[in-house]
Design a protein around this motif. Structure first.
Motif, PDB file in Angstrom:
ATOM      1  N   VAL A  53       0.857  -1.182   0.000  1.00 27.90           N
ATOM      2  CA  VAL A  53       0.000   0.000   0.000  1.00 27.90           C
ATOM      3  C   VAL A  53       0.894   1.234   0.000  1.00 27.90           C
ATOM      4  CG1 VAL A  53      -1.750   1.280   1.278  1.00 27.90           C
ATOM      5  CG2 VAL A  53      -1.854  -1.200   1.189  1.00 27.90           C
ATOM      6  N   THR A  54       0.574   2.174  -0.880  1.00 28.44           N
ATOM      7  CA  THR A  54       1.323   3.421  -0.982  1.00 28.44           C
ATOM      8  C   THR A  54       0.432   4.585  -0.562  1.00 28.44           C
ATOM      9  OG1 THR A  54       2.634   2.551  -2.804  1.00 28.44           O
ATOM     10  CG2 THR A  54       2.592   4.932  -2.553  1.00 28.44           C
ATOM     11  N   ALA A  55       0.945   5.438   0.298  1.00 28.46           N
ATOM     12  CA  ALA A  55       0.233   6.649   0.708  1.00 28.46           C
ATOM     13  C   ALA A  55       0.679   7.780  -0.215  1.00 28.46           C
ATOM     14  CB  ALA A  55       0.544   6.987   2.157  1.00 28.46           C
ATOM     15  N   ARG A  56      -0.275   8.347  -0.934  1.00 29.35           N
ATOM     16  CA  ARG A  56       0.006   9.463  -1.852  1.00 29.35           C
ATOM     17  C   ARG A  56      -0.560  10.732  -1.222  1.00 29.35           C
ATOM     18  NH1 ARG A  56      -2.216  11.634  -7.081  1.00 29.35           N
ATOM     19  NH2 ARG A  56      -0.342  12.171  -8.236  1.00 29.35           N
ATOM     20  N   ILE A  57       0.311  11.706  -0.966  1.00 31.08           N
ATOM     21  CA  ILE A  57      -0.103  12.959  -0.338  1.00 31.08           C
ATOM     22  C   ILE A  57      -0.128  14.045  -1.398  1.00 31.08           C
ATOM     23  CG2 ILE A  57       0.438  14.649   1.452  1.00 31.08           C
ATOM     24  CD1 ILE A  57       1.935  12.422   2.935  1.00 31.08           C
ATOM     25  N   THR A  58      -1.290  14.700  -1.523  1.00 35.40           N
ATOM     26  CA  THR A  58      -1.436  15.765  -2.510  1.00 35.40           C
ATOM     27  C   THR A  58      -1.918  17.045  -1.822  1.00 35.40           C
ATOM     28  OG1 THR A  58      -3.707  15.109  -3.023  1.00 35.40           O
ATOM     29  CG2 THR A  58      -1.987  14.187  -4.409  1.00 35.40           C
TER      30      THR A  58
ATOM     31  N   ASP B  32      -3.735  20.562  -3.194  1.00 37.10           N
ATOM     32  CA  ASP B  32      -4.360  21.245  -4.333  1.00 37.10           C
ATOM     33  C   ASP B  32      -4.176  20.451  -5.630  1.00 37.10           C
ATOM     34  OD1 ASP B  32      -5.967  23.209  -5.373  1.00 37.10           O
ATOM     35  OD2 ASP B  32      -4.353  24.676  -5.622  1.00 37.10           O
ATOM     36  N   GLY B  33      -4.242  19.114  -5.517  1.00 38.43           N
ATOM     37  CA  GLY B  33      -4.147  18.243  -6.682  1.00 38.43           C
ATOM     38  C   GLY B  33      -2.736  17.860  -7.099  1.00 38.43           C
ATOM     39  N   ALA B  34      -1.721  18.512  -6.549  1.00 35.80           N
ATOM     40  CA  ALA B  34      -0.331  18.207  -6.917  1.00 35.80           C
ATOM     41  C   ALA B  34       0.276  17.252  -5.891  1.00 35.80           C
ATOM     42  CB  ALA B  34       0.494  19.487  -6.972  1.00 35.80           C
ATOM     43  N   CYS B  35       0.892  16.185  -6.366  1.00 37.81           N
ATOM     44  CA  CYS B  35       1.515  15.201  -5.485  1.00 37.81           C
ATOM     45  C   CYS B  35       2.763  15.805  -4.829  1.00 37.81           C
ATOM     46  CB  CYS B  35       1.888  13.949  -6.271  1.00 37.81           C
ATOM     47  SG  CYS B  35       2.619  12.666  -5.242  1.00 37.81           S
ATOM     48  N   ILE B  36       2.799  15.755  -3.486  1.00 39.34           N
ATOM     49  CA  ILE B  36       3.965  16.276  -2.769  1.00 39.34           C
ATOM     50  C   ILE B  36       4.748  15.166  -2.082  1.00 39.34           C
ATOM     51  CG2 ILE B  36       2.968  18.559  -2.459  1.00 39.34           C
ATOM     52  CD1 ILE B  36       2.388  17.744   0.476  1.00 39.34           C
ATOM     53  N   GLY B  37       4.243  13.930  -2.133  1.00 41.01           N
ATOM     54  CA  GLY B  37       4.976  12.829  -1.516  1.00 41.01           C
ATOM     55  C   GLY B  37       4.261  11.509  -1.667  1.00 41.01           C
TER      56      GLY B  37
ATOM     57  N   PRO C 127      -6.226  -0.047   1.045  1.00 41.05           N
ATOM     58  CA  PRO C 127      -6.353   0.671  -0.227  1.00 41.05           C
ATOM     59  C   PRO C 127      -7.692   1.394  -0.344  1.00 41.05           C
ATOM     60  CG  PRO C 127      -5.509  -1.536  -0.599  1.00 41.05           C
ATOM     61  CD  PRO C 127      -5.888  -1.460   0.852  1.00 41.05           C
ATOM     62  N   HIS C 128      -7.646   2.571  -0.956  1.00 39.07           N
ATOM     63  CA  HIS C 128      -8.794   3.422  -1.259  1.00 39.07           C
ATOM     64  C   HIS C 128      -9.341   4.169  -0.048  1.00 39.07           C
ATOM     65  CE1 HIS C 128      -8.525   1.482  -5.103  1.00 39.07           C
ATOM     66  NE2 HIS C 128      -8.730   0.314  -4.548  1.00 39.07           N
ATOM     67  N   GLN C 129      -8.679   4.091   1.093  1.00 38.15           N
ATOM     68  CA  GLN C 129      -9.057   4.931   2.219  1.00 38.15           C
ATOM     69  C   GLN C 129      -8.392   6.293   2.030  1.00 38.15           C
ATOM     70  OE1 GLN C 129      -7.760   2.492   5.584  1.00 38.15           O
ATOM     71  NE2 GLN C 129      -9.902   2.292   6.179  1.00 38.15           N
ATOM     72  N   THR C 130      -9.030   7.345   2.528  1.00 38.31           N
ATOM     73  CA  THR C 130      -8.488   8.702   2.376  1.00 38.31           C
ATOM     74  C   THR C 130      -8.631   9.498   3.664  1.00 38.31           C
ATOM     75  OG1 THR C 130     -10.585   9.568   1.567  1.00 38.31           O
ATOM     76  CG2 THR C 130      -9.022   8.819  -0.098  1.00 38.31           C
ATOM     77  N   ILE C 131      -7.778  10.486   3.784  1.00 38.54           N
ATOM     78  CA  ILE C 131      -7.901  11.532   4.801  1.00 38.54           C
ATOM     79  C   ILE C 131      -7.869  12.846   4.034  1.00 38.54           C
ATOM     80  CG2 ILE C 131      -6.841  12.681   6.779  1.00 38.54           C
ATOM     81  CD1 ILE C 131      -5.512  10.045   7.514  1.00 38.54           C
ATOM     82  N   VAL C 132      -8.812  13.729   4.337  1.00 38.81           N
ATOM     83  CA  VAL C 132      -8.908  15.003   3.616  1.00 38.81           C
ATOM     84  C   VAL C 132      -8.915  16.154   4.604  1.00 38.81           C
ATOM     85  CG1 VAL C 132     -10.353  16.375   2.061  1.00 38.81           C
ATOM     86  CG2 VAL C 132     -10.206  13.908   1.749  1.00 38.81           C
TER      87      VAL C 132
ATOM     88  N   LYS D 171      -6.774  23.191   3.912  1.00 41.32           N
ATOM     89  CA  LYS D 171      -5.434  23.200   3.316  1.00 41.32           C
ATOM     90  C   LYS D 171      -5.396  22.517   1.948  1.00 41.32           C
ATOM     91  CE  LYS D 171      -3.091  23.583   7.646  1.00 41.32           C
ATOM     92  NZ  LYS D 171      -1.905  24.305   7.846  1.00 41.32           N
ATOM     93  N   LYS D 172      -6.550  22.028   1.469  1.00 41.20           N
ATOM     94  CA  LYS D 172      -6.652  21.323   0.189  1.00 41.20           C
ATOM     95  C   LYS D 172      -5.678  20.146   0.138  1.00 41.20           C
ATOM     96  CE  LYS D 172      -8.166  25.439  -2.174  1.00 41.20           C
ATOM     97  NZ  LYS D 172      -7.897  26.401  -3.238  1.00 41.20           N
ATOM     98  N   LEU D 173      -5.587  19.443   1.261  1.00 34.91           N
ATOM     99  CA  LEU D 173      -4.649  18.340   1.409  1.00 34.91           C
ATOM    100  C   LEU D 173      -5.408  17.021   1.422  1.00 34.91           C
ATOM    101  CD1 LEU D 173      -1.521  17.953   3.190  1.00 34.91           C
ATOM    102  CD2 LEU D 173      -3.319  16.719   4.348  1.00 34.91           C
ATOM    103  N   MET D 174      -4.820  16.000   0.789  1.00 38.21           N
ATOM    104  CA  MET D 174      -5.438  14.682   0.783  1.00 38.21           C
ATOM    105  C   MET D 174      -4.365  13.610   0.872  1.00 38.21           C
ATOM    106  SD  MET D 174      -8.167  12.926  -1.835  1.00 38.21           S
ATOM    107  CE  MET D 174      -7.097  12.667  -3.226  1.00 38.21           C
ATOM    108  N   ILE D 175      -4.626  12.608   1.695  1.00 43.57           N
ATOM    109  CA  ILE D 175      -3.806  11.395   1.743  1.00 43.57           C
ATOM    110  C   ILE D 175      -4.690  10.284   1.197  1.00 43.57           C
ATOM    111  CG2 ILE D 175      -2.550   9.753   3.166  1.00 43.57           C
ATOM    112  CD1 ILE D 175      -2.270  11.948   5.277  1.00 43.57           C
ATOM    113  N   GLU D 176      -4.227   9.623   0.158  1.00 37.57           N
ATOM    114  CA  GLU D 176      -4.986   8.534  -0.449  1.00 37.57           C
ATOM    115  C   GLU D 176      -4.109   7.298  -0.497  1.00 37.57           C
ATOM    116  OE1 GLU D 176      -7.553   7.634  -4.483  1.00 37.57           O
ATOM    117  OE2 GLU D 176      -6.017   9.169  -4.523  1.00 37.57           O
ATOM    118  N   LEU D 177      -4.661   6.169  -0.072  1.00 41.44           N
ATOM    119  CA  LEU D 177      -3.921   4.917  -0.109  1.00 41.44           C
ATOM    120  C   LEU D 177      -4.225   4.192  -1.412  1.00 41.44           C
ATOM    121  CD1 LEU D 177      -4.236   3.627   3.547  1.00 41.44           C
ATOM    122  CD2 LEU D 177      -2.555   5.149   2.531  1.00 41.44           C
TER     123      LEU D 177
END
Length: 126
Positions: A37-42, A44-49, A99-104, A108-114
């Motif tokens: 599982v990969t955590a993708r942090i965005t 404002d829509g741009a991936c930051i990590g 997978p497919h869990q999120t934190i919003v 700050k327009k921030l999202m963590i998506e697995l």
């Protein structure tokens, strides 16, 4: 006067089968594959990590693009442990690990998506 039974053998068998199917489904969903599982942090829509949660790296960290937010990776998954925005609803979400869990965080327009790699992604989600 004849007495009618509330639950026949057939009814009891149907209820037992439904209960067994429910328990099996619950076990299947609880023990899903979370190996890659990969955590993708965005922001404002741009991936930051992106962070692989299967790695043994654990601890807290911050990102310059997400000022005031403290992220934490542990055995339980990933979470936002501190946030300086009003309400801090994202902090109350807690740990996510499947997978497919999120934190919003809307302010700050921030999202963590697995996510999972494409090769191991399911064909369909129902």
């Amino acid at each position: 006067m004849s007495r009618q039974r509330l639950l026949t053998r057939r009814d009891a068998l149907i209820l037992a089968l439904l209960a067994a199917a429910g328990i099996l489904l619950w076990l299947f969903l609880r023990t899903g594959d979370t190996a890659h599982v990969t955590a993708r942090i965005t922001v404002d829509g741009a991936c930051i990590g992106e962070y692989d949660l299967s790695d043994s790296v654990q601890g807290t960290f911050t990102l310059p693009q997400a000022e005031g937010v403290v992220f934490e990776i542990g055995e339980q998954g990933i979470r936002i442990s501190e946030n300086d925005c009003a309400g801090s609803q994202c902090v109350h979400t807690g740990w996510i690990s499947r997978p497919h869990q999120t934190i919003v965080c809307l302010p700050k327009k921030l999202m963590i998506e697995l996510t999972v790699p494409e090769a191991s992604a399911p064909d369909a989600i129902i």
